[in-house]
Design a protein around this motif. Structure first.
Motif, PDB file in Angstrom:
ATOM      1  N   SER A 221      12.753   8.020  -3.192  1.00  0.00           N
ATOM      2  CA  SER A 221      12.482   6.622  -3.511  1.00  0.00           C
ATOM      3  C   SER A 221      13.187   5.686  -2.366  1.00  0.00           C
ATOM      4  N   ILE A 222      14.458   5.810  -2.046  1.00  0.00           N
ATOM      5  CA  ILE A 222      15.184   5.241  -1.036  1.00  0.00           C
ATOM      6  C   ILE A 222      14.353   5.147   0.427  1.00  0.00           C
ATOM      7  N   THR A 223      14.265   6.409   0.795  1.00  0.00           N
ATOM      8  CA  THR A 223      13.663   6.531   2.252  1.00  0.00           C
ATOM      9  C   THR A 223      12.230   5.975   2.230  1.00  0.00           C
ATOM     10  N   THR A 224      11.241   6.360   0.931  1.00  0.00           N
ATOM     11  CA  THR A 224      10.033   5.853   0.770  1.00  0.00           C
ATOM     12  C   THR A 224       9.835   4.450   0.960  1.00  0.00           C
ATOM     13  N   MET A 225      10.925   3.777   0.108  1.00  0.00           N
ATOM     14  CA  MET A 225      10.863   2.228   0.096  1.00  0.00           C
ATOM     15  C   MET A 225      11.135   1.492   1.481  1.00  0.00           C
ATOM     16  N   ILE A 226      12.030   2.167   2.322  1.00  0.00           N
ATOM     17  CA  ILE A 226      12.509   1.464   3.233  1.00  0.00           C
ATOM     18  C   ILE A 226      11.136   1.703   4.484  1.00  0.00           C
ATOM     19  N   GLY A 227      10.616   2.650   4.309  1.00  0.00           N
ATOM     20  CA  GLY A 227       9.607   3.195   5.412  1.00  0.00           C
ATOM     21  C   GLY A 227       8.451   2.120   4.860  1.00  0.00           C
ATOM     22  N   TRP A 228       8.138   1.708   3.585  1.00  0.00           N
ATOM     23  CA  TRP A 228       6.989   0.774   3.388  1.00  0.00           C
ATOM     24  C   TRP A 228       7.456  -0.601   3.772  1.00  0.00           C
ATOM     25  N   LEU A 229       8.617  -0.759   3.627  1.00  0.00           N
ATOM     26  CA  LEU A 229       9.221  -2.254   4.101  1.00  0.00           C
ATOM     27  C   LEU A 229       9.123  -2.396   5.551  1.00  0.00           C
ATOM     28  N   GLN A 230       8.990  -1.348   6.354  1.00  0.00           N
ATOM     29  CA  GLN A 230       8.827  -1.462   7.636  1.00  0.00           C
ATOM     30  C   GLN A 230       7.262  -1.101   8.066  1.00  0.00           C
ATOM     31  N   PHE A 231       6.406  -0.910   7.223  1.00  0.00           N
ATOM     32  CA  PHE A 231       5.025  -0.730   7.491  1.00  0.00           C
ATOM     33  C   PHE A 231       4.811  -1.418   8.665  1.00  0.00           C
ATOM     34  N   PHE A 232       4.095  -0.670   9.677  1.00  0.00           N
ATOM     35  CA  PHE A 232       3.720  -1.465  10.789  1.00  0.00           C
ATOM     36  C   PHE A 232       2.498  -0.649  11.423  1.00  0.00           C
ATOM     37  N   GLU A 233       2.641   0.700  11.777  1.00  0.00           N
ATOM     38  CA  GLU A 233       1.561   1.318  12.675  1.00  0.00           C
ATOM     39  C   GLU A 233       0.263   1.262  11.975  1.00  0.00           C
ATOM     40  N   GLU A 234      -0.069   1.398  10.696  1.00  0.00           N
ATOM     41  CA  GLU A 234      -1.244   1.394  10.227  1.00  0.00           C
ATOM     42  C   GLU A 234      -2.055   0.076  10.281  1.00  0.00           C
ATOM     43  N   PRO A 235      -1.374  -0.990  10.000  1.00  0.00           N
ATOM     44  CA  PRO A 235      -2.127  -2.399  10.000  1.00  0.00           C
ATOM     45  C   PRO A 235      -2.235  -2.698  11.530  1.00  0.00           C
ATOM     46  N   PHE A 236      -1.193  -2.347  12.375  1.00  0.00           N
ATOM     47  CA  PHE A 236      -1.320  -2.634  13.870  1.00  0.00           C
ATOM     48  C   PHE A 236      -2.658  -2.103  14.550  1.00  0.00           C
ATOM     49  N   ILE A 237      -2.875  -0.638  14.249  1.00  0.00           N
ATOM     50  CA  ILE A 237      -3.746   0.146  14.797  1.00  0.00           C
ATOM     51  C   ILE A 237      -5.064  -0.307  14.242  1.00  0.00           C
ATOM     52  N   MET A 238      -5.133  -0.325  12.994  1.00  0.00           N
ATOM     53  CA  MET A 238      -6.494  -0.442  12.229  1.00  0.00           C
ATOM     54  C   MET A 238      -7.117  -1.795  11.933  1.00  0.00           C
ATOM     55  N   THR A 239      -6.251  -2.871  11.708  1.00  0.00           N
ATOM     56  CA  THR A 239      -6.757  -4.047  11.393  1.00  0.00           C
ATOM     57  C   THR A 239      -5.968  -5.119  12.017  1.00  0.00           C
ATOM     58  N   ASN A 240      -5.148  -4.776  12.936  1.00  0.00           N
ATOM     59  CA  ASN A 240      -4.304  -5.748  13.707  1.00  0.00           C
ATOM     60  C   ASN A 240      -4.001  -7.041  12.781  1.00  0.00           C
ATOM     61  N   GLY A 242      -5.618  -8.103  10.508  1.00  0.00           N
ATOM     62  CA  GLY A 242      -6.648  -8.870   9.570  1.00  0.00           C
ATOM     63  C   GLY A 242      -7.229  -8.118   8.399  1.00  0.00           C
ATOM     64  N   PRO A 243      -8.282  -8.698   7.830  1.00  0.00           N
ATOM     65  CA  PRO A 243      -8.885  -9.940   8.080  1.00  0.00           C
ATOM     66  C   PRO A 243      -8.039 -11.043   7.557  1.00  0.00           C
ATOM     67  N   LEU A 244      -8.000 -12.232   8.215  1.00  0.00           N
ATOM     68  CA  LEU A 244      -7.296 -13.435   7.605  1.00  0.00           C
ATOM     69  C   LEU A 244      -5.892 -13.018   7.287  1.00  0.00           C
ATOM     70  N   ASP A 245      -5.168 -12.463   8.293  1.00  0.00           N
ATOM     71  CA  ASP A 245      -3.700 -11.888   8.007  1.00  0.00           C
ATOM     72  C   ASP A 245      -3.448 -11.350   6.511  1.00  0.00           C
ATOM     73  N   SER A 246      -4.458 -10.731   5.966  1.00  0.00           N
ATOM     74  CA  SER A 246      -4.383 -10.150   4.732  1.00  0.00           C
ATOM     75  C   SER A 246      -3.601  -8.729   4.661  1.00  0.00           C
ATOM     76  N   THR A 247      -3.448  -8.124   5.819  1.00  0.00           N
ATOM     77  CA  THR A 247      -2.825  -6.970   6.088  1.00  0.00           C
ATOM     78  C   THR A 247      -1.532  -7.080   6.960  1.00  0.00           C
ATOM     79  N   THR A 248      -1.247  -8.058   7.157  1.00  0.00           N
ATOM     80  CA  THR A 248      -0.234  -8.403   8.078  1.00  0.00           C
ATOM     81  C   THR A 248       1.135  -8.401   7.345  1.00  0.00           C
ATOM     82  N   SER A 249       2.123  -7.157   7.936  1.00  0.00           N
ATOM     83  CA  SER A 249       3.108  -7.088   7.101  1.00  0.00           C
ATOM     84  C   SER A 249       4.326  -7.611   7.710  1.00  0.00           C
ATOM     85  N   VAL A 250       5.612  -7.542   7.618  1.00  0.00           N
ATOM     86  CA  VAL A 250       6.569  -8.214   8.120  1.00  0.00           C
ATOM     87  C   VAL A 250       6.876  -7.782   9.247  1.00  0.00           C
ATOM     88  N   ALA A 251       7.146  -6.531   9.361  1.00  0.00           N
ATOM     89  CA  ALA A 251       7.093  -5.666  10.891  1.00  0.00           C
ATOM     90  C   ALA A 251       6.264  -6.048  11.813  1.00  0.00           C
TER      91      ALA A 251
END
Length: 295
Positions: A221-240, A242-251
């Motif tokens: 739970s700890i490691t998975t939650m930290i990883g999802w809080l740093q969610f970056f590669e998937e939205p960066f590569i697949m949607t950048n 978007g659309p309308l910043d709907s997939t923009t993560s904090v990272a």
């Protein structure tokens, strides 16, 4: 003299680790903290005299930035839905593989683990083609069963769900291995005694397996939650984002401001907001775990 030499020996063994931790972790964190109180940009890297101290201005601006607020909400969406799904699916698959009598289950262990060691860029590119609204495999299958096409990465809500599904597929493997290792550490005598008492499979699962896995579940739970809080590669590569910043993560927000807009002070402030959030959430989880252990 011999006693003094022996007392110093442990420090020589841990010295390389402490040096690496200081140089590559603690020192960069300290430098980033200093940068977060300045208006440092790309020009400041070449000429430090152009850097000005702005105090808490970056923090005040970032927590009121509508895009940053939207990125926080998106990240919370990823965490709230992604983390439980990953843990439940990983645990279910680990239990099936560990207690499966057929040898085919051993093969599934490798199959489920392979996505975890596959390059995330390659995975994201392939899933991008699968999600394609025109010639993607998923919409083709939906059309084959006479269902309407789904705008996987074009609709704001559906885009977040699509990224979660891909990350779920990729994140199951490593957690599954951890759960299998924990399951194999449970003494079989517990199950034998429960079977003699007439306990059903469900009773054995809820009264033996799950309680004995509480530390493994906590770690995952700890490691998975930290990883999802740093969610970056998937939205960066697949949607950048978007659309309308709907997939923009904090990272991704931090990356944009730091490496694309060269606003290093602003990006550093955003990174420390995320850093503090991760620490607070981790401490809260530790607190709940300590209470459960005391009970």
């Amino acid at each position: 003299m011999k006693g003094i030499t022996h007392s110093k020996a442990p420090y020589f063994f841990i010295a390389p680790t402490l040096i690496l931790l200081t140089v590559f972790s603690l020192l960069p964190i300290l430098v980033a903290l200093i940068i977060s109180f300045t208006d440092m940009d790309l020009a400041g890297l070449a000429d430090w005299s152009t850097i000005s101290f702005v105090g808490l201005k970056n923090y005040a601006d970032v927590i009121t930035d509508p895009i940053f607020i939207k990125a926080i909400l998106n990240t919370l969406f990823y965490v709230v839905f992604g983390v439980p799904f990953v843990i439940l699916c990983s645990l279910a698959i680990a239990i099936m593989i560990n207690y499966g009598a057929n040898r085919i289950f051993k093969v599934f262990r490798v199959i489920f683990y392979m996505p975890s060691v596959t390059n995330v860029v390659a995975v994201a590119v392939v899933w991008g083609f699968l999600y394609n609204p025109i010639f993607g495999l998923f919409n083709y299958l939906l059309e084959w069963v006479q269902l309407p096409a789904v705008p996987w990465l074009q609709d704001p809500i559906m885009a977040k769900i699509s990224l979660i599904l891909m990350a779920l597929w990729r994140g199951i493997g490593l957690n599954m291995i951890i759960f299998i290792a924990a399951l194999q550490g449970i003494p079989k005598t517990y199950y034998e005694a429960a079977q003699l008492d007439g306990a059903s499979t469900w009773k054995q699962l809820t009264n033996i397996t799950i309680p004995m896995l509480r530390f493994a579940i906590f770690f995952v739970s700890i490691t998975t939650m930290i990883g999802w809080l740093q969610f970056f590669e998937e939205p960066f590569i697949m949607t950048n984002g978007g659309p309308l910043d709907s997939t923009t993560s904090v990272a991704l927000f931090i990356y944009r401001n730091g490496f694309q807009l060269s606003d290093f002070g602003y990006a550093a402030a955003g990174s420390f907001v995320l850093f503090i959030a991760i620490i607070v959430i981790t401490l809260v989880q530790f607190r709940f775990q300590s209470k459960e252990t005391d009970l």
